[in-house]
Write an enzyme that holds these catalytic residues in place. Structure first.
Site, short mmCIF file in Angstrom:
data_model
loop_
_atom_site.label_atom_id
_atom_site.label_comp_id
_atom_site.label_asym_id
_atom_site.label_seq_id
_atom_site.Cartn_x
_atom_site.Cartn_y
_atom_site.Cartn_z
N PHE A 220 0.87 -1.19 0.00
CA PHE A 220 0.00 0.00 0.00
C PHE A 220 0.91 1.25 0.00
O PHE A 220 0.84 2.08 0.89
CB PHE A 220 -0.95 0.02 1.21
CG PHE A 220 -1.77 -1.23 1.37
CD1 PHE A 220 -2.96 -1.39 0.71
CD2 PHE A 220 -1.32 -2.26 2.20
CE1 PHE A 220 -3.72 -2.55 0.86
CE2 PHE A 220 -2.07 -3.43 2.35
CZ PHE A 220 -3.28 -3.56 1.69
N ASP A 242 0.82 -0.95 -5.02
CA ASP A 242 -0.39 -0.17 -4.81
C ASP A 242 -1.37 -0.46 -5.94
O ASP A 242 -0.95 -0.72 -7.07
CB ASP A 242 -0.09 1.33 -4.75
CG ASP A 242 -1.18 2.12 -4.03
OD1 ASP A 242 -0.98 2.46 -2.85
OD2 ASP A 242 -2.24 2.36 -4.65
N SER A 243 -2.66 -0.40 -5.62
CA SER A 243 -3.66 -0.68 -6.65
C SER A 243 -3.91 0.53 -7.54
O SER A 243 -4.53 0.41 -8.58
CB SER A 243 -4.97 -1.12 -5.99
OG SER A 243 -5.40 -0.13 -5.09
N ASN A 268 -3.08 -5.60 -6.38
CA ASN A 268 -3.92 -5.71 -5.20
C ASN A 268 -3.09 -6.48 -4.17
O ASN A 268 -2.67 -7.62 -4.43
CB ASN A 268 -5.19 -6.48 -5.56
CG ASN A 268 -6.08 -6.69 -4.35
OD1 ASN A 268 -5.61 -6.92 -3.24
ND2 ASN A 268 -7.37 -6.61 -4.57
N ASP A 287 0.55 -0.47 5.18
CA ASP A 287 -0.11 0.81 5.47
C ASP A 287 -1.39 0.92 4.65
O ASP A 287 -1.51 1.77 3.75
CB ASP A 287 0.85 1.96 5.14
CG ASP A 287 0.30 3.31 5.59
OD1 ASP A 287 -0.57 3.34 6.47
OD2 ASP A 287 0.75 4.34 5.04
N CYS A 327 -5.43 3.04 10.05
CA CYS A 327 -5.96 4.40 10.20
C CYS A 327 -7.47 4.38 10.38
O CYS A 327 -8.14 5.37 10.08
CB CYS A 327 -5.55 5.27 9.01
SG CYS A 327 -6.05 4.61 7.42
N1 SAH Z 1 1.87 4.27 2.53
C1 SAH Z 1 1.38 5.45 1.88
C2 SAH Z 1 -0.07 5.71 2.15
C3 SAH Z 1 -0.99 4.57 1.83
S1 SAH Z 1 -2.67 5.00 1.74
C4 SAH Z 1 2.23 6.64 2.35
O1 SAH Z 1 2.90 6.54 3.37
O2 SAH Z 1 2.21 7.66 1.67
C5 SAH Z 1 -3.39 3.52 1.22
C6 SAH Z 1 -3.06 3.14 -0.22
O3 SAH Z 1 -3.59 1.85 -0.44
C7 SAH Z 1 -3.63 4.03 -1.31
O4 SAH Z 1 -2.58 4.51 -2.09
C8 SAH Z 1 -4.55 3.10 -2.12
O5 SAH Z 1 -4.45 3.35 -3.52
C9 SAH Z 1 -3.99 1.75 -1.81
N2 SAH Z 1 -4.89 0.59 -1.87
C10 SAH Z 1 -6.16 0.47 -1.43
N3 SAH Z 1 -6.58 -0.80 -1.53
C11 SAH Z 1 -5.54 -1.52 -2.03
C12 SAH Z 1 -5.33 -2.89 -2.35
N4 SAH Z 1 -6.28 -3.81 -2.14
N5 SAH Z 1 -4.13 -3.29 -2.83
C13 SAH Z 1 -3.16 -2.37 -3.04
N6 SAH Z 1 -3.30 -1.06 -2.75
C14 SAH Z 1 -4.46 -0.64 -2.25
#
Ligand code: SAH
Length: 384
Positions: A220, A242-243, A268, A287, A327
């Site tokens: 993420f 990231d997705s 994903n 995250d 969060c």
């Molecule tokens: N770690 C980042 C913030 C992450 S916010 C930082 O420190 O800046 C959460 C992220 O998860 C978003 O970018 C969103 O696009 C992604 N996301 C949501 N569902 C997801 C999934 N199933 N697989 C991968 N990414 C995902």
């Protein structure tokens, strides 16, 4: 003198115990209802003052406190509150400058990206006062541009439209700027949230201190905040997932611009873990976005978080580190720790908590407002 409304006798409203909101069903409005966006005094059933707040009869959250005293927000107070919030973050070039109830400005969120600002008006009362707020910001900070990120879905609940525009009316292209020692591509008109996840900037730096010589998985990753900081700190390899395609494109561009060795893939994370059961990492960052957006979704969220932590624990080498965050304000720190314990038990890993982490100082927790206590994390070391 402000118009006063009363809390109804009945089941105790949270506003009687210091919570900054009153719900429509909790109040007695004698006479014609106040105008939406007006300043209104709230009293307890005996007429004792609970504070002054912004009224909106269109929203279930009809009253949001900005002062403990029955005074108007218009006039000197608005400027005093904005100035105080800005002064509390003095010296921070990239940060959240104003954070809604926690800065006594319910519905106003302002982020600072060096000489650029983003403003979100999430309540009718703040929306009505945007011209004054923009004027205060121009005088206080002389920003190059202010982006009005009024695209949040919650604006609909307040009867407000959704739009993104700049204060000048000119378009603002994405630009490069230094964030936490790394050049980042900042897209204030198009990026997620207001451009970046400012609440994790401190953690990017903290986790990077642990990254030297490690193989890092940044799950993420959004624009790669954790992964890029780790690459800069000497990680042997970095893979970010990231997705969001836009986020991954920005992360790759930042890796190239900074000359850092880090890979980013659109994936994903749940599927990726299923497909990569044999991989090994020495530092994994989890995250994810908030899984529990409502009360009913808490059990599902707990299962989702546990599954992620379990998968990550299985891929970590002995001596490896898991930096794991949630969060969702409805998933408390204790609940989060318990589900990690469950995951460690299922994975048969011996692990210790090195650090409990929390929100940074520019996202302060307002006491008696649990909605403001949302971000928690654990840095965990795998012993065996
Ligand atoms: N770690 C980042 C913030 C992450 S916010 C930082 O420190 O800046 C959460 C992220 O998860 C978003 O970018 C969103 O696009 C992604 N996301 C949501 N569902 C997801 C999934 N199933 N697989 C991968 N990414 C995902």
């Amino acid at each position: 003198m402000l118009r006063a409304i009363r809390i109804r006798p009945g089941p105790p409203a949270r506003s009687l115990r210091g919570h900054p909101w009153a719900f429509l069903g909790e109040v007695d409005v004698a006479g014609p209802p106040p105008v939406d966006g007006d300043c209104v005094e709230l009293t307890d059933p005996k007429g004792r003052c609970l504070g002054a707040g912004l009224w909106n009869g269109k929203s279930q959250i009809a009253w949001r406190r900005y002062s403990r005293r029955p005074i108007s927000l218009d006039g000197a107070l608005l400027e005093e509150l904005v100035t105080a919030a800005v002064q509390r973050r003095a010296g921070k070039p990239v940060c959240r400058l104003v954070w809604s109830e926690a800065d006594s400005l319910p519905g106003l969120v302002i982020d600072r990206y060096n000489d650029l600002l983003t403003v979100q008006a999430l309540t009718c009362g703040i929306d009505r006062r945007l011209p004054q707020i923009l004027d205060i910001l121009q005088r206080l900070l002389k920003p190059r541009e202010i982006v009005l990120r009024n695209d949040a879905a919650t604006r609909k609940l307040e009867g407000l439209d959704q739009h993104i525009r700049t204060a000048s009316g000119q378009p603002l292209a994405p630009c490069w700027m230094e964030v936490g020692g790394v050049q980042a591509s900042v897209d204030l008109m198009g990026g997620q949230k207001t451009g970046m996840y400012l609440d994790q900037l401190d953690q990017h730096a903290r986790v990077a201190q642990l990254a030297k010589g490690r193989r890092v998985l940044d799950a993420f990753c959004n624009q790669g905040g954790f992964g890029l900081a780790c690459a800069k700190a000497g990680a042997t390899s970095v893979l970010g997932l990231d997705s969001s395609e836009d986020a991954v494109v920005a992360a790759r561009a930042a890796a190239e611009r900074n000359g850092l060795n880090a890979q980013f893939e659109v994936a994903n994370v749940f599927d990726w873990f299923t497909e990569h059961r044999e991989a090994t990492y020495d530092l994994i960052i989890l995250d994810p976005p908030p899984f529990a957006r409502s009360k009913d979704s808490v059990p599902g969220a707990v299962r989702g978080y546990k599954e992620l932590n379990l998968r990550a624990l299985r891929l970590l080498s002995p001596g490896g580190i898991l930096a794991t965050y949630s969060c969702s304000h409805r998933v408390t720190e204790e609940m989060y720790l318990e589900l990690i314990e469950d995951a460690a038990s299922d994975a048969r890993r011996e692990a210790v908590v090195l650090e409990r982490t929390s929100q940074p100082a520019d996202h302060p927790v307002l006491l008696n407002f649990p909605e403001s206590r949302y971000l928690k994390g654990f840095i965990i070391e795998i012993r065996a």
